[in-house]
Design a protein around this motif. Structure first.
Motif, short mmCIF file in Angstrom:
data_model
loop_
_atom_site.label_atom_id
_atom_site.label_comp_id
_atom_site.label_asym_id
_atom_site.label_seq_id
_atom_site.Cartn_x
_atom_site.Cartn_y
_atom_site.Cartn_z
N UNK B 121 0.88 -1.18 0.00
CA UNK B 121 0.00 0.00 0.00
C UNK B 121 0.91 1.22 0.00
N UNK B 122 1.02 1.91 -1.12
CA UNK B 122 2.05 2.96 -1.25
C UNK B 122 1.95 4.18 -0.31
N UNK B 123 0.75 4.76 -0.03
CA UNK B 123 0.79 6.03 0.71
C UNK B 123 1.46 5.90 2.09
N UNK B 124 2.45 6.73 2.33
CA UNK B 124 3.30 6.61 3.52
C UNK B 124 3.58 7.97 4.16
N UNK B 142 -0.63 12.23 1.78
CA UNK B 142 0.33 11.94 0.73
C UNK B 142 1.45 11.09 1.27
N UNK B 143 2.65 11.65 1.21
CA UNK B 143 3.81 10.91 1.69
C UNK B 143 4.91 10.95 0.65
N UNK B 144 5.99 10.26 0.99
CA UNK B 144 7.18 10.34 0.15
C UNK B 144 7.02 9.61 -1.18
N UNK B 145 6.23 8.55 -1.18
CA UNK B 145 6.15 7.74 -2.40
C UNK B 145 5.18 8.28 -3.45
N UNK B 146 4.57 9.43 -3.14
CA UNK B 146 3.56 9.97 -4.06
C UNK B 146 4.13 10.28 -5.43
#
Lengths: 455, 455
Positions: B121-124, B142-146
């Motif tokens: 699950x990408x959002x981090x 959001x997060x870094x992987x956005x």
């Protein structure tokens, strides 16, 4: 000369042949507008909306009329507002991977233009060489590549749109992130032209994939093709397309446009991989092994020409089936991918028990099946039976945790069924949102919701 | 004992220490609720909403209180409705790549659970070890992987939510595609708890990437780091993270939690690639060449431990800066990626001309900068100047085609600025949509929109 022609000289027609041409769409339904306007920019759209708002005349926004559920069928006497002439690609921002287009730009034209810049816009409805991006946004169009890349919604960053009272709004951002107020952008996506007239679209685009491999997998039975889909995905492979054609579809395509598909095949998968060459070559080999274990035959497109030919076959499906039965009823259900084989079995059972031929093709990778009931509209009894069958198909679809429309929307043709999927409280919220945008119910009236119908 | 305690025994508190603890959040703002309720399931939420609706009491939904803009600060005397106990992962559907969770599940817990199933699950968001998925959805975290994978919105397939009047709604689908009525799902995403209380979330997940490479690139100047970001992206490489820390941030992190970052570096990029090993190794080499040409130094994380350490540093940024200046004003502007270097230059100029230290870090890959004004609240004059500076920063952000909030939302702290970005017609639509869902303005009142403020 009426005053709309004075406001928009050279852009308005009330000629019978225009009213006829702009009265129908790909749904096969027909209406009779009072006027057709070809807007050339946002200012023209504002003029039309102000004019119609003052006089209480309905306006039906229209892209290319390729919609399958009658979303652009005009209410009687309404103004059809065509975006065909709003066809400028306004900006290709290679640094930020965004583009800005007018609503009437054809999807396929943008695709080709982007490729020259090594960029990529994934959504590819089968009508991509005709349909407009405004229509794609209004219907939240999908396409074959959705299994890997998602649908139109996933690429819309922001919109310019004109409200029913003629005010212009801009929504969204030019950036990947943005949380300032409610998401009006995605509220307009898929709203089928009932909330505002979309005039400009800011889209996210991607770098063009390094390479593409196209495979055809032929199976002796439906079960094997369904099983192949499951095994491919559970290997962790996400092809960019995973298209399915049943035997009737294959034969129809071959009869319509002889391409060389083997007519004795029971099911066919059109599989496309994209990405770095080393990765897709490896994945293509894995797919080949999976299909062969299921007694499938694999054909790989040797070059771009062969690839185009395979896609030509796939995109000829819809016209080929129309050719077979002009009165066919075409649905676009979706079930969770794992239920895809079960859904196909249930459809076969329904076809056998009802005696109505059901032809299926679609996007197996995301569980989206185009279900076609081949009927003769002149045969009243059969047609009534088919209507009942549609309801039963939707019931089973929902039982399998699916949805009654993956790509085509509700429009006019699915209004009777929307309440099977959407409960009353949610429908009530939607209708109130319609009122917020369009309190006088002048913009594409009578679409989506039964009780707002004013046709 | 009030009747809410009778309705929800063991789940309600009016103890002063609870009212204190649930009165503030990560924004540093404070309120004073009348009651705290820990709902354990949807039925509990329904009870709270019915109770409050009958009595006209405001309800503030709350995840972990990690929000940065005061979205969970209670109106005086309101009921704080905590979702902490609604923490069950209800379904992990490996075949269809979806999960169903309750709103109170911690993001990081889901991440770890999914990894065991080779899912992703990408959002981090940086607070991923504390923040709830319900909060993530409400704020569109959001997060870094956005930069590669997009934001929370892009993973929400459907929701269960309770309306202010106590009715439960379900929105969306279990499938990738679905166009049946308006998109209530994405309308709730990012609505900051003002439209409905989110109780269950159906998320799309992905196959776990085959491998990950983590790089640190150290630069002697801001310009070089900005240039590196542009060159990496224009090579067609899309790293999964492309994080930026300026020199002040690096020093603050080192002082707070010594990790071994070189304190004399002017700018740092934390770059992570994921995908098939052959591809990311190739891309890591390309990145290394790009950075070295710009006189950057490259450090590659040799193993998982080293990788974790680098991320520990990145995630310590926020607490480290708080440590440095508890009264800091923290914004999260976004500009189109190509304007990122220009924005940093403008921020430096503003810092120099105002004499207020501005510390910047964030997600360079998507142009999302966390701008921190290091101020002393006791110094009234300086604090007032900082407020003016924030407005100027937003003005420049919008001039560069950006947005005033990428991840944190409007809440309370950005209400004065929302009209800088959102024009009157759009704001009016949003307020009317709020009325559709919450005609009595009882759910998280006073958030987002100034004129609806009832605090």
């Amino acid at each position: 000369m009426n005053s709309l022609s004075e406001l928009l000289p050279g852009k308005v027609s009330t000629e019978p042949e225009d009213l006829l041409c702009y009265g129908f769409d790909a749904s096969g339904l027909e209406g009779r507008p009072g006027t057709v306007v070809w807007a050339e920019d946002t200012t023209d759209v504002v003029k039309v909306m102000r004019y119609s708002h003052e006089r209480g005349i309905a306006v039906i926004p229209r892209g290319a009329g390729t919609g399958m559920t009658g979303g652009s069928i005009p209410a009687s006497g309404a103004i059809v507002l065509s975006t065909e002439r709003m066809n400028r690609i306004l900006e290709i921002d290679k640094e930020n991977f965004t583009v800005l287009v007018e609503a009437g730009v054809i999807n396929g034209r943008l695709q080709r233009e982007l490729e020259r810049h090594r960029l990529f816009f994934p959504p590819d409805p089968s009508s991509l060489n005709f349909c407009t991006l405004g229509g794609n946004v209004a219907e939240n169009a999908g396409g074959a590549r959705a299994v890997k890349y998602g649908v139109t919604r996933d690429y819309v960053l922001g919109l310019e749109a004109v409200l029913p009272d003629g005010r212009t709004i801009t929504t969204g951002v030019k950036t990947a992130k943005g949380v300032v107020g409610y998401d009006l952008t995605r509220l307009l996506v898929g709203s089928e032209g009932t909330l505002a007239v979309i005039t400009k679209i800011r889209l996210k685009v991607l770098p063009l994939p390094e390479d593409v491999i196209t495979l055809l997998a032929l199976f002796g039975g439906l079960e094997q093709s369904g099983e192949a889909v499951q095994r491919i995905i559970s290997e962790g492979i996400v092809p960019r397309t995973l298209e399915f054609l049943d035997s009737w579809t294959i034969r129809a395509v071959e009869n319509y446009k002889s391409i060389g598909l083997p007519k004795d095949t029971e099911a066919l998968l059109l599989i496309e991989l994209d990405g770095p060459p080393s990765v897709i070559t490896r994945d293509a080999e894995k797919i080949s092994v999976i299909c062969k274990k299921l007694s499938g035959e694999i054909i790989m497109a040797e070059n771009e020409l062969a690839r185009m030919k395979l896609w030509e076959a796939r995109r000829a499906v819809s016209p080929a089936l129309f050719h077979l039965s002009p009165a066919k009823i075409n649905e676009d259900i979706v079930v969770p991918r794992s239920r895809f084989p079960e859904m196909l079995r249930r459809l076969r059972d329904l076809s056998e028990s009802s005696g109505i031929r059901i032809v299926n093709f679609g996007h197996a990778g995301d569980g989206n099946i185009h279900v076609n009931l081949m009927v003769d509209r002149a045969d009243k009894e059969q047609y009534a039976k088919a209507q009942e069958l549609v309801k039963e198909i939707f019931r089973i679809t929902l039982e399998l945790e699916g949805t009654i429309s993956g790509e085509h929307g509700i429009g006019l043709t699915k209004q009777n069924y929307i309440s099977m999927e959407v409960p009353p409280a949610e429908l009530e919220l939607m209708k109130k949102i319609k009122q917020v945008f369009d309190s006088r119910n002048l913009l594409n009236p009578g679409k989506i919701f039964l009780s707002l119908c004013s046709r």
